[in-house]
Design a protein around this motif. Sequence first.
Motif, PDB file in Angstrom:
ATOM      1  N   ASN A  72       0.801  -1.140   0.151  1.00  0.00           N
ATOM      2  CA  ASN A  72      -0.125  -0.037   0.051  1.00  0.00           C
ATOM      3  C   ASN A  72       0.905   1.271   0.113  1.00  0.00           C
ATOM      4  OD1 ASN A  72      -2.551   1.270  -0.091  1.00  0.00           O
ATOM      5  ND2 ASN A  72      -2.887   0.977   2.049  1.00  0.00           N
ATOM      6  N   ASP A  73       1.664   1.466  -1.144  1.00  0.00           N
ATOM      7  CA  ASP A  73       2.417   2.513  -1.489  1.00  0.00           C
ATOM      8  C   ASP A  73       2.056   3.294  -2.676  1.00  0.00           C
ATOM      9  OD1 ASP A  73       4.287   4.290  -1.854  1.00  0.00           O
ATOM     10  OD2 ASP A  73       5.967   3.174  -1.511  1.00  0.00           O
ATOM     11  N   PRO A  74       1.145   4.379  -2.881  1.00  0.00           N
ATOM     12  CA  PRO A  74       0.653   4.397  -3.986  1.00  0.00           C
ATOM     13  C   PRO A  74       1.632   5.127  -5.053  1.00  0.00           C
ATOM     14  CG  PRO A  74      -0.887   5.400  -2.214  1.00  0.00           C
ATOM     15  CD  PRO A  74       0.471   4.696  -1.662  1.00  0.00           C
ATOM     16  N   GLU A  75       2.646   5.578  -4.375  1.00  0.00           N
ATOM     17  CA  GLU A  75       3.815   6.283  -5.348  1.00  0.00           C
ATOM     18  C   GLU A  75       4.526   5.165  -6.050  1.00  0.00           C
ATOM     19  OE1 GLU A  75       6.425   9.165  -3.587  1.00  0.00           O
ATOM     20  OE2 GLU A  75       4.653  10.430  -2.637  1.00  0.00           O
ATOM     21  N   ARG A  76       4.576   3.901  -5.458  1.00  0.00           N
ATOM     22  CA  ARG A  76       5.474   2.952  -6.161  1.00  0.00           C
ATOM     23  C   ARG A  76       4.620   1.786  -6.727  1.00  0.00           C
ATOM     24  NH1 ARG A  76       9.702   1.012  -2.382  1.00  0.00           N
ATOM     25  NH2 ARG A  76      10.321  -0.247  -4.221  1.00  0.00           N
ATOM     26  N   ALA A  77       3.213   1.796  -6.424  1.00  0.00           N
ATOM     27  CA  ALA A  77       2.605   0.681  -6.999  1.00  0.00           C
ATOM     28  C   ALA A  77       2.490   0.372  -8.297  1.00  0.00           C
ATOM     29  CB  ALA A  77       0.866   0.928  -6.590  1.00  0.00           C
ATOM     30  N   GLY A  78       2.463   1.325  -9.288  1.00  0.00           N
ATOM     31  CA  GLY A  78       2.662   1.240 -10.722  1.00  0.00           C
ATOM     32  C   GLY A  78       4.181   0.536 -11.180  1.00  0.00           C
ATOM     33  N   THR A  79       4.964   1.024 -10.575  1.00  0.00           N
ATOM     34  CA  THR A  79       6.310   0.539 -10.799  1.00  0.00           C
ATOM     35  C   THR A  79       6.570  -1.015 -10.355  1.00  0.00           C
ATOM     36  OG1 THR A  79       7.517   1.509  -9.075  1.00  0.00           O
ATOM     37  CG2 THR A  79       7.744   2.782 -11.180  1.00  0.00           C
ATOM     38  N   ARG A  80       5.749  -1.405  -9.299  1.00  0.00           N
ATOM     39  CA  ARG A  80       5.880  -2.632  -8.687  1.00  0.00           C
ATOM     40  C   ARG A  80       5.200  -3.628  -9.676  1.00  0.00           C
ATOM     41  NH1 ARG A  80       5.367  -0.716  -2.573  1.00  0.00           N
ATOM     42  NH2 ARG A  80       7.566  -1.244  -1.933  1.00  0.00           N
ATOM     43  N   VAL A  81       3.861  -3.192 -10.192  1.00  0.00           N
ATOM     44  CA  VAL A  81       3.225  -3.968 -10.997  1.00  0.00           C
ATOM     45  C   VAL A  81       3.840  -4.155 -12.441  1.00  0.00           C
ATOM     46  CG1 VAL A  81       1.006  -4.079 -12.335  1.00  0.00           C
ATOM     47  CG2 VAL A  81       0.823  -3.311 -10.035  1.00  0.00           C
ATOM     48  N   LEU A  82       4.542  -2.933 -12.559  1.00  0.00           N
ATOM     49  CA  LEU A  82       5.359  -3.189 -13.940  1.00  0.00           C
ATOM     50  C   LEU A  82       6.421  -4.274 -13.711  1.00  0.00           C
ATOM     51  CD1 LEU A  82       6.604  -2.029 -16.861  1.00  0.00           C
ATOM     52  CD2 LEU A  82       7.835  -0.261 -15.700  1.00  0.00           C
ATOM     53  N   ALA A  83       7.142  -4.259 -12.614  1.00  0.00           N
ATOM     54  CA  ALA A  83       8.181  -5.304 -12.709  1.00  0.00           C
ATOM     55  C   ALA A  83       7.613  -6.792 -12.584  1.00  0.00           C
ATOM     56  CB  ALA A  83       9.129  -4.866 -11.104  1.00  0.00           C
ATOM     57  N   PHE A  84       6.496  -6.866 -11.974  1.00  0.00           N
ATOM     58  CA  PHE A  84       5.789  -8.361 -11.963  1.00  0.00           C
ATOM     59  C   PHE A  84       5.478  -8.378 -13.403  1.00  0.00           C
ATOM     60  CE2 PHE A  84       2.009 -10.760 -11.798  1.00  0.00           C
ATOM     61  CZ  PHE A  84       2.260 -11.774 -10.701  1.00  0.00           C
ATOM     62  N   LEU A  85       4.930  -7.571 -14.053  1.00  0.00           N
ATOM     63  CA  LEU A  85       4.487  -7.829 -15.734  1.00  0.00           C
ATOM     64  C   LEU A  85       5.655  -8.373 -16.397  1.00  0.00           C
ATOM     65  CD1 LEU A  85       1.662  -5.059 -16.208  1.00  0.00           C
ATOM     66  CD2 LEU A  85       1.394  -7.692 -15.677  1.00  0.00           C
ATOM     67  N   LYS A  86       6.670  -7.669 -16.266  1.00  0.00           N
ATOM     68  CA  LYS A  86       8.061  -7.912 -17.180  1.00  0.00           C
ATOM     69  C   LYS A  86       8.397  -9.349 -16.654  1.00  0.00           C
ATOM     70  CE  LYS A  86       9.717  -3.159 -18.141  1.00  0.00           C
ATOM     71  NZ  LYS A  86      10.767  -2.256 -17.745  1.00  0.00           N
ATOM     72  N   HIS A  87       8.300  -9.553 -15.380  1.00  0.00           N
ATOM     73  CA  HIS A  87       8.845 -11.055 -14.948  1.00  0.00           C
ATOM     74  C   HIS A  87       8.007 -12.093 -15.624  1.00  0.00           C
ATOM     75  CE1 HIS A  87      10.661 -14.383 -12.532  1.00  0.00           C
ATOM     76  NE2 HIS A  87       9.365 -14.502 -12.242  1.00  0.00           N
ATOM     77  N   GLN A  88       6.515 -12.103 -15.515  1.00  0.00           N
ATOM     78  CA  GLN A  88       5.475 -12.692 -16.216  1.00  0.00           C
ATOM     79  C   GLN A  88       5.707 -13.101 -17.736  1.00  0.00           C
ATOM     80  OE1 GLN A  88       2.985 -14.657 -14.355  1.00  0.00           O
ATOM     81  NE2 GLN A  88       4.625 -14.064 -12.740  1.00  0.00           N
ATOM     82  N   ALA A  89       5.971 -11.589 -18.393  1.00  0.00           N
ATOM     83  CA  ALA A  89       6.458 -11.598 -19.781  1.00  0.00           C
ATOM     84  C   ALA A  89       7.478 -12.597 -20.133  1.00  0.00           C
ATOM     85  CB  ALA A  89       6.437 -10.219 -20.253  1.00  0.00           C
ATOM     86  N   ARG A  90       8.613 -12.368 -19.366  1.00  0.00           N
ATOM     87  CA  ARG A  90       9.901 -13.317 -19.694  1.00  0.00           C
ATOM     88  C   ARG A  90       9.287 -14.644 -19.638  1.00  0.00           C
ATOM     89  NH1 ARG A  90      14.698 -12.848 -20.784  1.00  0.00           N
ATOM     90  NH2 ARG A  90      14.899 -10.674 -20.278  1.00  0.00           N
ATOM     91  N   MET A 130      13.793 -10.920 -29.720  1.00  0.00           N
ATOM     92  CA  MET A 130      13.477  -9.680 -28.955  1.00  0.00           C
ATOM     93  C   MET A 130      11.780  -9.482 -28.858  1.00  0.00           C
ATOM     94  SD  MET A 130      12.321  -6.367 -28.592  1.00  0.00           S
ATOM     95  CE  MET A 130      12.152  -6.174 -30.396  1.00  0.00           C
ATOM     96  N   TYR A 131      11.138  -9.391 -27.858  1.00  0.00           N
ATOM     97  CA  TYR A 131       9.800  -9.147 -27.748  1.00  0.00           C
ATOM     98  C   TYR A 131       9.504  -7.986 -26.839  1.00  0.00           C
ATOM     99  CZ  TYR A 131       9.482 -14.015 -28.930  1.00  0.00           C
ATOM    100  OH  TYR A 131       9.699 -15.313 -29.390  1.00  0.00           O
ATOM    101  N   SER A 132       8.280  -7.292 -26.990  1.00  0.00           N
ATOM    102  CA  SER A 132       7.755  -6.302 -26.326  1.00  0.00           C
ATOM    103  C   SER A 132       7.030  -7.100 -25.216  1.00  0.00           C
ATOM    104  CB  SER A 132       6.572  -5.688 -27.129  1.00  0.00           C
ATOM    105  OG  SER A 132       6.018  -4.533 -26.112  1.00  0.00           O
ATOM    106  N   TRP A 133       7.618  -6.341 -24.046  1.00  0.00           N
ATOM    107  CA  TRP A 133       7.138  -6.930 -22.471  1.00  0.00           C
ATOM    108  C   TRP A 133       5.483  -6.848 -22.419  1.00  0.00           C
ATOM    109  CZ3 TRP A 133       4.441  -3.954 -19.540  1.00  0.00           C
ATOM    110  CH2 TRP A 133       4.772  -2.594 -19.539  1.00  0.00           C
ATOM    111  N   ARG A 134       5.076  -5.835 -23.220  1.00  0.00           N
ATOM    112  CA  ARG A 134       3.642  -5.514 -23.246  1.00  0.00           C
ATOM    113  C   ARG A 134       2.918  -6.641 -23.647  1.00  0.00           C
ATOM    114  NH1 ARG A 134       2.567  -0.166 -22.009  1.00  0.00           N
ATOM    115  NH2 ARG A 134       4.436   1.219 -21.786  1.00  0.00           N
ATOM    116  N   LEU A 135       3.297  -7.366 -24.466  1.00  0.00           N
ATOM    117  CA  LEU A 135       2.469  -8.619 -24.888  1.00  0.00           C
ATOM    118  C   LEU A 135       1.731  -9.519 -23.796  1.00  0.00           C
ATOM    119  CD1 LEU A 135       4.588 -10.068 -27.809  1.00  0.00           C
ATOM    120  CD2 LEU A 135       2.587  -9.098 -27.786  1.00  0.00           C
TER     121      LEU A 135
END
Length: 195
Positions: A72-90, A130-135
């Motif tokens: 529950n840290d609003p300033e870092r929530a987005g970057t934490r979700v981003l890191a999770f998504l990149k790991h899942q994408a890889r 090479m892939y876009s992690w956004r996939l």
Amino acid sequence: MTLTMPTRVDEREGIAFVRERELWLRSHLDKMGEERTVGIDGTVLFRGDEVPVLGTTGKRVRFTGEAFEVPNDPERAGTRVLAFLKHQARDALAEASDRYAARLGRSYGRLSLRDTRSRWGSCTSAGDLMYSWRLIMAPPEVLDYVAAHEVAHLVEMNHSQAFWDVVADIYPDYEKPRHWLKTEGQVLHRVRFSD
């Protein structure tokens, strides 16, 4: 909106280009929709679904199957979700690339992720993928199609009929996810993870 031009093009020429195509540009921008920033009490696309992002007392991002729980840290929530998504994408792209490469009896070199706007994936002549992690935000069949497409380049380094035959051999129903990328793919680029 940002106008990017080759260095040898005069600024006046670039502005004239934009003015000539203003209606076309505006209609495409309207289709793209608004940018949105991922945060607590919002949602994020994950494997084709809008998933709630909830603040919790936990210490790391967790996907429950129905929601993302983030510290529950609003300033870092987005970057934490981003890191999770990149790991899942890889993980997902490595698994799909391995699967399609095995079907072709080929191997690839390095696998890397980027945040590209012009392409969803690429394969070098050395066999690096090479892939876009956004996939990982797209429906799973879209990610699978892009992996099959890039792995098919290990056999055919072009987009000839022979290439599309290889794609069809390892991913027979490729037209639907290919169409999704053309018509809906831009929505993946409208998601931001920090201000």
